[in-house]
Motif scaffolding. Structure first.
Motif, PDB file in Angstrom:
ATOM      1  N   LEU A 198      32.989  24.788  35.235  1.00  0.00           N
ATOM      2  CA  LEU A 198      33.031  25.349  33.671  1.00  0.00           C
ATOM      3  C   LEU A 198      32.406  24.445  32.732  1.00  0.00           C
ATOM      4  O   LEU A 198      31.423  24.765  31.851  1.00  0.00           O
ATOM      5  CB  LEU A 198      34.459  25.624  33.163  1.00  0.00           C
ATOM      6  N   LEU A 233      34.120  33.295  33.798  1.00  0.00           N
ATOM      7  CA  LEU A 233      35.249  34.277  34.055  1.00  0.00           C
ATOM      8  C   LEU A 233      35.946  34.059  35.660  1.00  0.00           C
ATOM      9  O   LEU A 233      36.951  34.028  35.642  1.00  0.00           O
ATOM     10  CB  LEU A 233      35.079  35.693  33.666  1.00  0.00           C
ATOM     11  N   LEU A 237      44.689  29.286  29.147  1.00  0.00           N
ATOM     12  CA  LEU A 237      43.403  30.063  29.637  1.00  0.00           C
ATOM     13  C   LEU A 237      43.098  31.505  29.187  1.00  0.00           C
ATOM     14  O   LEU A 237      41.981  32.151  29.149  1.00  0.00           O
ATOM     15  CB  LEU A 237      44.002  30.543  31.396  1.00  0.00           C
ATOM     16  N   SER A 238      44.119  32.060  28.428  1.00  0.00           N
ATOM     17  CA  SER A 238      43.903  33.302  27.748  1.00  0.00           C
ATOM     18  C   SER A 238      42.746  33.179  26.636  1.00  0.00           C
ATOM     19  O   SER A 238      41.917  33.887  26.410  1.00  0.00           O
ATOM     20  CB  SER A 238      45.377  33.922  27.246  1.00  0.00           C
ATOM     21  N   GLN A 254      35.760  31.560  37.461  1.00  0.00           N
ATOM     22  CA  GLN A 254      36.343  30.209  37.399  1.00  0.00           C
ATOM     23  C   GLN A 254      37.711  30.394  36.726  1.00  0.00           C
ATOM     24  O   GLN A 254      38.679  29.668  37.119  1.00  0.00           O
ATOM     25  CB  GLN A 254      35.504  29.073  36.839  1.00  0.00           C
ATOM     26  N   VAL A 255      37.639  30.836  35.441  1.00  0.00           N
ATOM     27  CA  VAL A 255      39.208  31.008  34.945  1.00  0.00           C
ATOM     28  C   VAL A 255      39.977  31.910  35.680  1.00  0.00           C
ATOM     29  O   VAL A 255      41.117  31.574  35.957  1.00  0.00           O
ATOM     30  CB  VAL A 255      38.943  32.011  33.491  1.00  0.00           C
ATOM     31  N   LYS A 256      39.502  32.815  36.528  1.00  0.00           N
ATOM     32  CA  LYS A 256      40.284  33.552  37.541  1.00  0.00           C
ATOM     33  C   LYS A 256      40.915  32.469  38.393  1.00  0.00           C
ATOM     34  O   LYS A 256      42.239  32.665  39.052  1.00  0.00           O
ATOM     35  CB  LYS A 256      39.739  34.700  38.135  1.00  0.00           C
ATOM     36  N   SER A 305      36.727  40.576  33.641  1.00  0.00           N
ATOM     37  CA  SER A 305      37.544  40.156  32.743  1.00  0.00           C
ATOM     38  C   SER A 305      39.009  40.722  32.736  1.00  0.00           C
ATOM     39  O   SER A 305      40.035  40.301  32.773  1.00  0.00           O
ATOM     40  CB  SER A 305      37.055  40.665  31.137  1.00  0.00           C
ATOM     41  N   VAL A 312      40.588  39.034  35.579  1.00  0.00           N
ATOM     42  CA  VAL A 312      41.387  37.778  35.105  1.00  0.00           C
ATOM     43  C   VAL A 312      42.698  37.904  34.325  1.00  0.00           C
ATOM     44  O   VAL A 312      43.667  37.116  34.546  1.00  0.00           O
ATOM     45  CB  VAL A 312      40.300  37.162  34.058  1.00  0.00           C
ATOM     46  N   LEU A 324      40.705  30.641  26.723  1.00  0.00           N
ATOM     47  CA  LEU A 324      39.373  30.425  27.179  1.00  0.00           C
ATOM     48  C   LEU A 324      38.749  31.420  27.575  1.00  0.00           C
ATOM     49  O   LEU A 324      37.527  31.840  27.389  1.00  0.00           O
ATOM     50  CB  LEU A 324      39.766  29.432  28.383  1.00  0.00           C
ATOM     51  N   GLN A 325      39.366  32.573  28.100  1.00  0.00           N
ATOM     52  CA  GLN A 325      38.915  33.801  28.584  1.00  0.00           C
ATOM     53  C   GLN A 325      38.244  34.593  27.434  1.00  0.00           C
ATOM     54  O   GLN A 325      37.118  35.086  27.347  1.00  0.00           O
ATOM     55  CB  GLN A 325      40.104  34.705  29.136  1.00  0.00           C
TER      56      GLN A 325
END
Length: 687
Positions: free
Chosen positions: A656, A627, A605-606, A629-631, A580, A583, A608-609
């Motif tokens: 996701l 996470l 994205l924040s 994938q968010v990165k 995290s 990310v 979603l994280q």
């Protein structure tokens, strides 16, 4: 009640303003010069009718022929004279003569071997190159081209044109005051006219050698033009330009059906010389024993093909090749088509009632709405033929068929019935071959990934429940190819479904095995479909129909979780806090949204994280993967419109969605993801 014009003299009559003459009877009528342009003549009867030119048009065209014949004779005689300069005392004239002879010989050779267009290209090239010759005789060469090359070509075209028009039977040619000859005999008459005229002109020259060469040039031109004319009228494609010009010339003032609707019209034993059929609807029109069908102006209709015209007139097409021909709407009722080849041909809306198609090659033949009632198909090769729900198969006579084309190694490929001692009973073939309609055909032609296929199909079924997707058939093609057929609801947009499926499938193929497993682990349905596809690819021959009801997949609700520890090794997944944090670092490198009330990639994205980290329904292993994938999205967000970044973003979003599939609807992550992911995709230009 249909109008009756049978046996009437309708020469020059204009029917253009009468839009509807459906079912009218024109049998035995004289319709020379009549105008039916744009008229509805559905089911009209033109049997034994006489179409073509009126007498005054024949006379006018004959006069044009005579002028062309005379002009061509003069031009050929002039060419002969230029060649005779070889014997001149002047060195300049000698060069002119030799160059003229070389150009003429080359022109003859190229035109005979490659066609009139190639001859024209040679003359143009020669003329262009003449000015570039780096020697003092450049001017002489240019003169030679202007007088010898250009006249040679002009004479050839003019004379070939005149002869071919005569061969086409435009009308009579008057010689010595009153001689009327039609058809192919006009060739000799036209040639004689050219020769006589040339001889007369040649006789005006005072030099005997020049006169002799003028006569020789006229004779050579006559023979050359006669040969070109003969080949053109025989349908030689090399000389199609000559034929097309002649046919258009001969149809001037003739009977016109241009733009008319002649669906089911009957032209049995009608005389159709000099008739215009351009832009005409000719669905199921009957041409049995029609006369001079090769002299019509066909436009782009199926009448433009000489072999097709012969088939329409005689009904005999045995052993003929019609591969990839556009025969839509053709009437071949009771035709003999045994052993004929129609590979890739379009026979949609055609009338093949009672036709003999024994052993015919019908690979990839389109037969939409084709009437095969009573046709014989015994021994036909029907690989990938295109029949539809509109194809009429009632009363088809067929003992057996082959599902593939024959080869030397296998002359009887995939015979049906399989037992060579069995044959179809009456009516059995239509039931056996009745196709599955309204299917979505997903053909995978290389490197099939069974797991990606299963996931992509499941995603498609979930996204489009209204399509009611249901796999009804799987067939192996070659070593590593497979065709999956899925039944769809009526009205489904198969093009869109196919595009979405393969778009998702291609994205899934590039994922690692570990990433794919994360999408599959919680779905028995996906694993079952994957196993079926794997089995299909491993079998020498595999075909299944109706075994997999995938309509259930569209309503899958995956509950609970599976223990996927060990996928990345025996140790636990990397610390969520560390991931995290990575990310957050990636997100901080993104710019803030320019407008506070419109969140950008960084803000979305924040959120979603935060949702992923706080979710109580997502296992830790899957939180780590989400996470990551968010990165990836954060890193791609630094240049969201660049194509490679967009592909990265699309893959991450797909992952996701797969990770969130099956979470309880009450989970806040599901609700947030349904809002955030489309917004993120839109900012990447993905939707």
């Amino acid at each position: 009640m249909p109008l009756d014009f049978s046996g009437q003299n309708l020469r020059g009559r204009n029917f253009k303003g009468r839009k509807d003459l459906a079912g009218a009877n024109f049998s035995y009528a004289d319709i020379r010069g009549a105008n039916f342009s744009g008229v509805n003549l559905t089911d009209a009867n033109f049997s034994y009718a006489k179409a073509g030119l009126q007498r005054r048009w024949v006379i006018g065209l004959v006069l044009v022929i005579l002028l062309l014949s005379g002009l061509s004779g003069f031009l050929w005689a002039f060419n002969g004279y230029v060649v005779s300069l070889i014997f001149s005392l002047s060195s300049e004239n000698k060069i002119v003569g030799w160059v003229a002879l070389i150009i003429l010989i080359a022109f003859f050779f190229i035109t005979i071997r490659q066609g009139i267009i190639a001859g024209l290209g040679f003359v143009a090239f020669t003329g262009a190159g003449a000015v570039a010759l780096p020697f003092a005789g450049a001017f002489v060469f240019t003169r030679t081209f202007a007088f010898a090359g250009a006249f040679a070509f002009a004479g050839a075209v003019a004379f070939a044109f005149a002869i071919t028009v005569a061969v086409a039977g435009v009308g009579a040619v008057a010689v010595a005051g009153a001689v009327a000859v039609a058809g192919t005999r006009t060739v000799a008459v036209s040639g004689a006219i050219a020769f006589v005229f040339a001889f007369t002109v040649a006789g005006a020259f005072t030099i005997a050698i020049a006169a002799a060469f003028a006569v020789a040039g006229a004779i050579a031109g006559m023979l050359f033009s006669t040969y070109i004319s003969w080949r053109a009228m025989k349908g030689d494609q090399k000389h199609s330009l000559v034929r097309n010009i002649v046919i258009a010339f001969a149809a001037t003032g003739g009977t016109s059906f241009r733009g008319a609707d002649l669906t089911n019209a009957n032209f049995t034993q009608a005389t159709l010389k000099s008739t215009d059929f351009r832009n005409t609807i000719l669905i199921c029109s009957c041409w049995h024993q029609a006369k001079m069908l090769d002299r019509v102006r066909p436009g782009l209709t199926y009448l433009k093909n000489s072999q097709v015209r012969q088939l329409l007139v005689t009904g005999q097409g045995q052993n003929k090749n019609f591969d990839r021909e556009n025969l839509r709407g053709i009437n071949l009722q009771k035709a003999n088509l045994a052993d004929a080849s129609f590979i890739g041909a379009d026979l949609s809306e055609a009338n093949l009632q009672d036709a003999d198609l024994s052993r015919a090659k019908l690979k990839q033949t389109q037969l939409d709405a084709t009437d095969l009632t009573g046709a014989t198909l015994t021994g036909a090769f029907i690989e990938d033929w295109g029949i539809t729900s509109e194809t009429k198969l009632h009363g088809v006579r067929c003992e057996y068929v082959f599902m593939r084309l024959p080869t030397k190694e296998d002359p009887d490929p995939l015979r049906k019935p399989d037992n060579k001692q069995e044959v179809f009973a009456d009516g059995d073939f239509a039931e056996f071959i009745q196709p599955i309609f309204d299917t979505l055909d997903l053909y995978h032609n290389q490197g099939v990934d069974p797991r990606a296929v299963a996931i992509a199909f499941k995603n498609l079924a979930e996204k489009h429940p209204e399509a009611q997707l249901e796999i009804v058939a799987m067939e192996k093609r070659g070593e590593d190819k497979i065709l999956i057929r899925a039944k769809t609801a009526v009205g489904s947009d198969k093009s869109q479904l196919s595009a979405e499926y393969f778009d998702d499938y291609n994205q899934l193929k590039v994922l690692s095995q570990r990433q794919q497993l994360l999408l599959v682990e919680r779905s028995d349905r996906i694993r079952n479909l994957e196993n079926m596809i794997t089995t299909a690819l491993q079998q020498p021959k595999f075909y299944t129909q109706g075994d997999t009801n995938v309509s259930d997949i569209s309503g899958i609700n995956i509950q609970g979780s599976s223990n996927v520890s060990g996928i990345a090794g025996n140790s636990s997944v990397a610390n969520l806090g560390t991931i995290s944090g990575n990310v957050s670092i990636a997100l901080n490198q993104l710019p803030d949204a320019p407008e506070p009330d419109k969140p950008g990639i960084k803000e979305l994205l924040s959120q979603l994280q935060q949702e992923i980290t706080q979710s109580s329904y997502l296992p830790e292993e899957e939180k780590a993967e989400a996470l990551e994938q968010v990165k990836a999205l954060a890193q791609a967000g630094q240049d969201p419109q660049e194509s490679t970044k967009q592909k990265t973003a699309k893959t991450a979003i797909t992952m996701l969605k797969g990770l969130f599939t099956g979470l309880p609807a009450v989970a806040s992550l599901v609700e947030s993801a349904n809002k955030l992911l489309p917004a993120i995709a839109k900012l990447f230009g993905l939707g």
